[in-house]
Design a protein around this motif. Structure first.
Motif, PDB file in Angstrom:
ATOM      1  N   PRO A 134     -41.843  16.497 -56.043  1.00  0.00           N
ATOM      2  CA  PRO A 134     -41.045  16.297 -54.833  1.00  0.00           C
ATOM      3  C   PRO A 134     -41.848  16.616 -53.577  1.00  0.00           C
ATOM      4  CG  PRO A 134     -39.811  17.519 -56.485  1.00  0.00           C
ATOM      5  CD  PRO A 134     -41.224  17.441 -56.982  1.00  0.00           C
ATOM      6  N   VAL A 135     -41.510  15.945 -52.507  1.00  0.00           N
ATOM      7  CA  VAL A 135     -42.165  16.185 -51.227  1.00  0.00           C
ATOM      8  C   VAL A 135     -41.843  17.588 -50.716  1.00  0.00           C
ATOM      9  CG1 VAL A 135     -42.210  15.443 -48.804  1.00  0.00           C
ATOM     10  CG2 VAL A 135     -42.215  13.744 -50.637  1.00  0.00           C
ATOM     11  N   ARG A 136     -40.636  18.073 -51.021  1.00  0.00           N
ATOM     12  CA  ARG A 136     -40.186  19.404 -50.600  1.00  0.00           C
ATOM     13  C   ARG A 136     -39.203  19.916 -51.632  1.00  0.00           C
ATOM     14  NH1 ARG A 136     -38.992  15.532 -47.080  1.00  0.00           N
ATOM     15  NH2 ARG A 136     -40.479  16.374 -45.566  1.00  0.00           N
ATOM     16  N   ALA A 137     -38.811  21.162 -51.494  1.00  0.00           N
ATOM     17  CA  ALA A 137     -37.958  21.782 -52.511  1.00  0.00           C
ATOM     18  C   ALA A 137     -36.520  21.318 -52.423  1.00  0.00           C
ATOM     19  CB  ALA A 137     -38.028  23.307 -52.389  1.00  0.00           C
ATOM     20  N   VAL A 138     -36.048  21.016 -51.217  1.00  0.00           N
ATOM     21  CA  VAL A 138     -34.670  20.580 -51.005  1.00  0.00           C
ATOM     22  C   VAL A 138     -34.675  19.435 -50.006  1.00  0.00           C
ATOM     23  CG1 VAL A 138     -33.667  22.850 -51.507  1.00  0.00           C
ATOM     24  CG2 VAL A 138     -34.334  22.283 -49.158  1.00  0.00           C
ATOM     25  N   PRO A 139     -33.615  18.623 -49.972  1.00  0.00           N
ATOM     26  CA  PRO A 139     -33.573  17.528 -48.992  1.00  0.00           C
ATOM     27  C   PRO A 139     -33.592  18.056 -47.566  1.00  0.00           C
ATOM     28  CG  PRO A 139     -31.909  17.216 -50.699  1.00  0.00           C
ATOM     29  CD  PRO A 139     -32.447  18.602 -50.875  1.00  0.00           C
ATOM     30  N   LEU A 140     -34.074  17.225 -46.663  1.00  0.00           N
ATOM     31  CA  LEU A 140     -34.056  17.567 -45.239  1.00  0.00           C
ATOM     32  C   LEU A 140     -32.623  17.637 -44.729  1.00  0.00           C
ATOM     33  CD1 LEU A 140     -36.905  15.244 -43.892  1.00  0.00           C
ATOM     34  CD2 LEU A 140     -36.949  17.749 -43.974  1.00  0.00           C
ATOM     35  N   PRO A 141     -32.362  18.472 -43.709  1.00  0.00           N
ATOM     36  CA  PRO A 141     -31.030  18.452 -43.098  1.00  0.00           C
ATOM     37  C   PRO A 141     -30.802  17.136 -42.364  1.00  0.00           C
ATOM     38  CG  PRO A 141     -32.539  19.805 -41.810  1.00  0.00           C
ATOM     39  CD  PRO A 141     -33.272  19.437 -43.077  1.00  0.00           C
ATOM     40  N   ALA A 142     -29.560  16.877 -42.021  1.00  0.00           N
ATOM     41  CA  ALA A 142     -29.232  15.640 -41.307  1.00  0.00           C
ATOM     42  C   ALA A 142     -30.073  15.516 -40.041  1.00  0.00           C
ATOM     43  CB  ALA A 142     -27.746  15.610 -40.958  1.00  0.00           C
ATOM     44  N   ALA A 143     -30.590  14.326 -39.808  1.00  0.00           N
ATOM     45  CA  ALA A 143     -31.461  14.110 -38.661  1.00  0.00           C
ATOM     46  C   ALA A 143     -30.652  14.036 -37.373  1.00  0.00           C
ATOM     47  CB  ALA A 143     -32.253  12.825 -38.835  1.00  0.00           C
ATOM     48  N   PRO A 144     -31.193  14.544 -36.276  1.00  0.00           N
ATOM     49  CA  PRO A 144     -30.516  14.378 -34.983  1.00  0.00           C
ATOM     50  C   PRO A 144     -30.638  12.938 -34.515  1.00  0.00           C
ATOM     51  CG  PRO A 144     -32.682  15.349 -34.663  1.00  0.00           C
ATOM     52  CD  PRO A 144     -32.472  15.260 -36.153  1.00  0.00           C
ATOM     53  N   PRO A 145     -29.854  12.537 -33.525  1.00  0.00           N
ATOM     54  CA  PRO A 145     -29.978  11.168 -32.997  1.00  0.00           C
ATOM     55  C   PRO A 145     -31.389  10.897 -32.500  1.00  0.00           C
ATOM     56  CG  PRO A 145     -28.006  12.240 -32.142  1.00  0.00           C
ATOM     57  CD  PRO A 145     -28.798  13.311 -32.824  1.00  0.00           C
ATOM     58  N   LEU A 146     -31.788   9.634 -32.557  1.00  0.00           N
ATOM     59  CA  LEU A 146     -33.058   9.253 -31.957  1.00  0.00           C
ATOM     60  C   LEU A 146     -32.980   9.415 -30.442  1.00  0.00           C
ATOM     61  CD1 LEU A 146     -33.772   6.007 -34.021  1.00  0.00           C
ATOM     62  CD2 LEU A 146     -34.901   8.234 -34.268  1.00  0.00           C
ATOM     63  N   PRO A 147     -34.105   9.648 -29.783  1.00  0.00           N
ATOM     64  CA  PRO A 147     -34.084   9.849 -28.324  1.00  0.00           C
ATOM     65  C   PRO A 147     -33.516   8.636 -27.597  1.00  0.00           C
ATOM     66  CG  PRO A 147     -36.216  10.471 -29.250  1.00  0.00           C
ATOM     67  CD  PRO A 147     -35.470   9.778 -30.342  1.00  0.00           C
ATOM     68  N   LEU A 182     -42.616 -11.488 -49.601  1.00  0.00           N
ATOM     69  CA  LEU A 182     -42.721 -11.442 -51.058  1.00  0.00           C
ATOM     70  C   LEU A 182     -41.394 -11.808 -51.693  1.00  0.00           C
ATOM     71  CD1 LEU A 182     -44.655  -8.056 -51.361  1.00  0.00           C
ATOM     72  CD2 LEU A 182     -45.634 -10.369 -51.406  1.00  0.00           C
ATOM     73  N   THR A 183     -41.454 -12.508 -52.832  1.00  0.00           N
ATOM     74  CA  THR A 183     -40.222 -12.884 -53.519  1.00  0.00           C
ATOM     75  C   THR A 183     -39.634 -11.723 -54.303  1.00  0.00           C
ATOM     76  OG1 THR A 183     -41.543 -13.724 -55.377  1.00  0.00           O
ATOM     77  CG2 THR A 183     -40.868 -15.308 -53.688  1.00  0.00           C
ATOM     78  N   SER A 184     -40.398 -10.675 -54.551  1.00  0.00           N
ATOM     79  CA  SER A 184     -39.889  -9.455 -55.158  1.00  0.00           C
ATOM     80  C   SER A 184     -40.703  -8.281 -54.630  1.00  0.00           C
ATOM     81  CB  SER A 184     -39.947  -9.514 -56.688  1.00  0.00           C
ATOM     82  OG  SER A 184     -41.284  -9.608 -57.140  1.00  0.00           O
ATOM     83  N   LEU A 185     -40.069  -7.124 -54.528  1.00  0.00           N
ATOM     84  CA  LEU A 185     -40.741  -5.971 -53.920  1.00  0.00           C
ATOM     85  C   LEU A 185     -40.204  -4.692 -54.523  1.00  0.00           C
ATOM     86  CD1 LEU A 185     -42.588  -4.759 -51.673  1.00  0.00           C
ATOM     87  CD2 LEU A 185     -40.576  -4.808 -50.182  1.00  0.00           C
ATOM     88  N   ASP A 186     -41.108  -3.826 -54.974  1.00  0.00           N
ATOM     89  CA  ASP A 186     -40.751  -2.476 -55.391  1.00  0.00           C
ATOM     90  C   ASP A 186     -41.242  -1.503 -54.333  1.00  0.00           C
ATOM     91  OD1 ASP A 186     -39.555  -3.279 -57.709  1.00  0.00           O
ATOM     92  OD2 ASP A 186     -41.031  -2.386 -59.073  1.00  0.00           O
ATOM     93  N   ILE A 187     -40.333  -0.708 -53.816  1.00  0.00           N
ATOM     94  CA  ILE A 187     -40.670   0.337 -52.855  1.00  0.00           C
ATOM     95  C   ILE A 187     -40.621   1.662 -53.601  1.00  0.00           C
ATOM     96  CG2 ILE A 187     -40.013   1.470 -50.709  1.00  0.00           C
ATOM     97  CD1 ILE A 187     -38.651  -1.212 -49.940  1.00  0.00           C
ATOM     98  N   THR A 188     -41.750   2.309 -53.743  1.00  0.00           N
ATOM     99  CA  THR A 188     -41.830   3.548 -54.498  1.00  0.00           C
ATOM    100  C   THR A 188     -41.749   4.737 -53.552  1.00  0.00           C
ATOM    101  OG1 THR A 188     -43.217   2.467 -56.155  1.00  0.00           O
ATOM    102  CG2 THR A 188     -43.195   4.867 -56.154  1.00  0.00           C
ATOM    103  N   ALA A 189     -40.937   5.726 -53.933  1.00  0.00           N
ATOM    104  CA  ALA A 189     -40.744   6.910 -53.109  1.00  0.00           C
ATOM    105  C   ALA A 189     -40.775   8.158 -53.977  1.00  0.00           C
ATOM    106  CB  ALA A 189     -39.416   6.824 -52.362  1.00  0.00           C
ATOM    107  N   ARG A 190     -41.106   9.280 -53.367  1.00  0.00           N
ATOM    108  CA  ARG A 190     -41.107  10.558 -54.072  1.00  0.00           C
ATOM    109  C   ARG A 190     -39.776  11.263 -53.863  1.00  0.00           C
ATOM    110  NH1 ARG A 190     -46.450  13.556 -52.137  1.00  0.00           N
ATOM    111  NH2 ARG A 190     -45.529  15.221 -53.433  1.00  0.00           N
ATOM    112  N   PRO A 191     -39.388  12.128 -54.808  1.00  0.00           N
ATOM    113  CA  PRO A 191     -38.130  12.870 -54.653  1.00  0.00           C
ATOM    114  C   PRO A 191     -38.112  13.658 -53.334  1.00  0.00           C
ATOM    115  CG  PRO A 191     -38.954  13.102 -56.897  1.00  0.00           C
ATOM    116  CD  PRO A 191     -40.033  12.417 -56.118  1.00  0.00           C
ATOM    117  N   TYR A 192     -36.957  13.645 -52.707  1.00  0.00           N
ATOM    118  CA  TYR A 192     -36.674  14.356 -51.461  1.00  0.00           C
ATOM    119  C   TYR A 192     -37.492  13.830 -50.276  1.00  0.00           C
ATOM    120  CZ  TYR A 192     -34.172  17.662 -54.435  1.00  0.00           C
ATOM    121  OH  TYR A 192     -33.305  18.230 -55.333  1.00  0.00           O
TER     122      TYR A 192
END
Length: 446
Positions: free
Chosen positions: A304-317, A204-214
């Motif tokens: 919002p998806v949740r009340a507060v942001p998620l904690p930092a993610a661990p490394p991928l396996p 696409l020549t233009s794209l909007d990615i919509t997301a919910r808070p948190y």
């Protein structure tokens, strides 16, 4: 000529104070605790055929060639450990061969060195064991220079066995085009002349990615450009890099929310949506000449998806690549490209009977000194194995794995890999210029 680091700095001046100058160097799919993928697929049918893409608002679609499959999602999706049988039908008027970016150790699928080009109208099948999880890419561009039409790549997504801590999974495939005055598109490997450059995201020549808070989104950034090294920046958001070129990395923040990707390079990054509802952030692309908005990340007014942001993610396996490399006893070879090309050939002239660039025994560590003699940045791509980018003093390596690297004019970079998989494997190079030819050699692990 614009240096890769200068290109990144120009995005720097448009927004945040710094950005990542790493090289690795995409389709909206909901995810719950992980990625929803189809269960065991015994086979997947792909057709290389003529298609079209809408590049001119109000104008006719632009003809091109692509890999078409049964699903509308441009990302082919499987799970780690699966071994799909890929059935390919060539409906193009030219021979073609599939090139699997990031798939290590599948000698039977290695283009040119193991599999001859598939003739027009031909069919074949190959089993691809998916040992590693990550973001991969499949294309048939090895024989694409100076053809009648350019071709598009397909992302290949291999999900981890363990669920990733994300709410959604987004493929972000950047492609470049050169349009003639009549709206047709030019293939690479020839002088672009007065054609107009154009970029798309997911076609696409233009794209909007919509997301919910948190919400936390996993972006799979893929540089599907023909030759260009690009920088991509998400304004106003922290971008945490989780993987480079299909392999997990120790998580780190992309400074300024920006990434630099060589052609074929992939970056997996987690983005937590912390902006206010209604906020819209530009996603900028810099191609070495100018920065331009190519998409937007828009925060919806939904709860919002949740009340507060998620904690930092661990490394991928881990995918099981070695923790250490024996540099002291490594086999060492010089590989030069750019300038006189006596040892490099175009893919159409490849013959595995020619002398290899180097030979290694299975299990040995190999160190390559890569020297770019071209007048502009060039791209190096290693088939069959991933490598570590060594520190300048050759006493350690960067904390990530790569299969593709852009090297500035006149510079030498050293890389190291464990020669784990026996077979004949390609190495590719091309200058970061639309007209530059794609060139190949091969190496042997015995």
């Amino acid at each position: 000529m614009v240096r890769i680091d200068v290109m990144a700095d120009r995005i720097h001046r448009l927004g945040r104070r710094e950005l990542l100058s790493g090289l690795g160097a995409a389709v909206l799919t909901p995810a719950t605790a992980g990625i929803a993928i189809a269960q065991a697929r015994p086979s997947l049918k792909l057709q290389a055929r003529a298609g079209a893409v809408a590049l001119r608002p109000g104008g006719p679609d632009t003809p091109m060639w692509s890999l078409q499959g049964p699903a509308p999602d441009p990302g082919l999706r499987f799970g780690r450990g699966e071994a799909p049988e890929i059935a390919l039908l060539n409906e193009l008027p030219i021979p073609m061969v599939l090139n699997w970016h990031g798939i290590d150790g599948v000698a039977s699928a290695e283009p040119l060195a193991a599999r001859a080009p598939l003739a027009a109208g031909g069919a074949e099948s190959v089993v691809i064991p998916l040992r590693h999880a990550g973001t991969f890419m499949c294309d048939f561009r090895l024989l694409g220079d100076a053809q009648a039409r350019p071709s598009r790549p397909r992302p290949l997504i291999v999900a981890e066995s363990e669920a990733a801590a994300v709410d959604r999974d987004e493929v972000f495939l950047v492609e470049d085009w050169r349009l003639r005055a009549d709206g047709t598109a030019l293939a690479p490997g020839v002088d672009p002349g007065d054609t107009t450059p154009l970029y798309t995201v997911n076609g696409l020549t233009s794209l909007d990615i919509t997301a919910r808070p948190y919400q936390r989104i996993r972006f799979r950034f893929i540089n599907g450009c023909q030759r260009n090294v690009i920088a991509v920046k998400i304004e106003g958001h922290d971008v945490r890099v989780m993987a480079l070129d299909s392999q997990p990395a120790e998580p780190f923040l992309a400074r300024g929310g920006a990434l630099v990707l060589a052609p074929g390079g992939r970056v997996d990054a987690f983005v937590d949506i912390t902006a206010s509802p209604g906020a819209a952030s530009s996603i900028l692309l810099h191609d070495g000449k100018e920065a331009r908005p190519i998409a937007r990340l828009v925060v919806s007014n939904e709860p919002p998806v949740r009340a507060v942001p998620l904690p930092a993610a661990p490394p991928l396996p881990s995918n099981g690549l070695p923790a250490q490399l024996d540099l002291k006893n490594a086999l060492r070879f010089d590989v030069k490209f750019g300038g006189p090309q006596a040892d490099w050939v175009t893919p159409s002239n490849f013959a595995s009977a020619a002398a290899p660039a180097f030979r290694a025994r299975t299990g040995r560590t190999v160190v390559l000194a890569l020297t770019n003699r071209a007048a502009i940045a060039s791209v190096f791509h290693l088939h069959g194995h991933h490598f570590r980018l060594l520190d300048r003093l050759d006493d350690g390596w960067k904390p990530f794995w790569l299969d593709t690297l852009a090297i500035e004019s006149g510079e030498t970079q050293r890389i190291a890999f464990s020669a784990e998989y026996s077979g004949r494997w390609l190495i590719e190079t091309m200058a970061a210029d639309w007209a530059a030819p794609r060139l190949v050699r091969w190496y042997s692990v015995e």
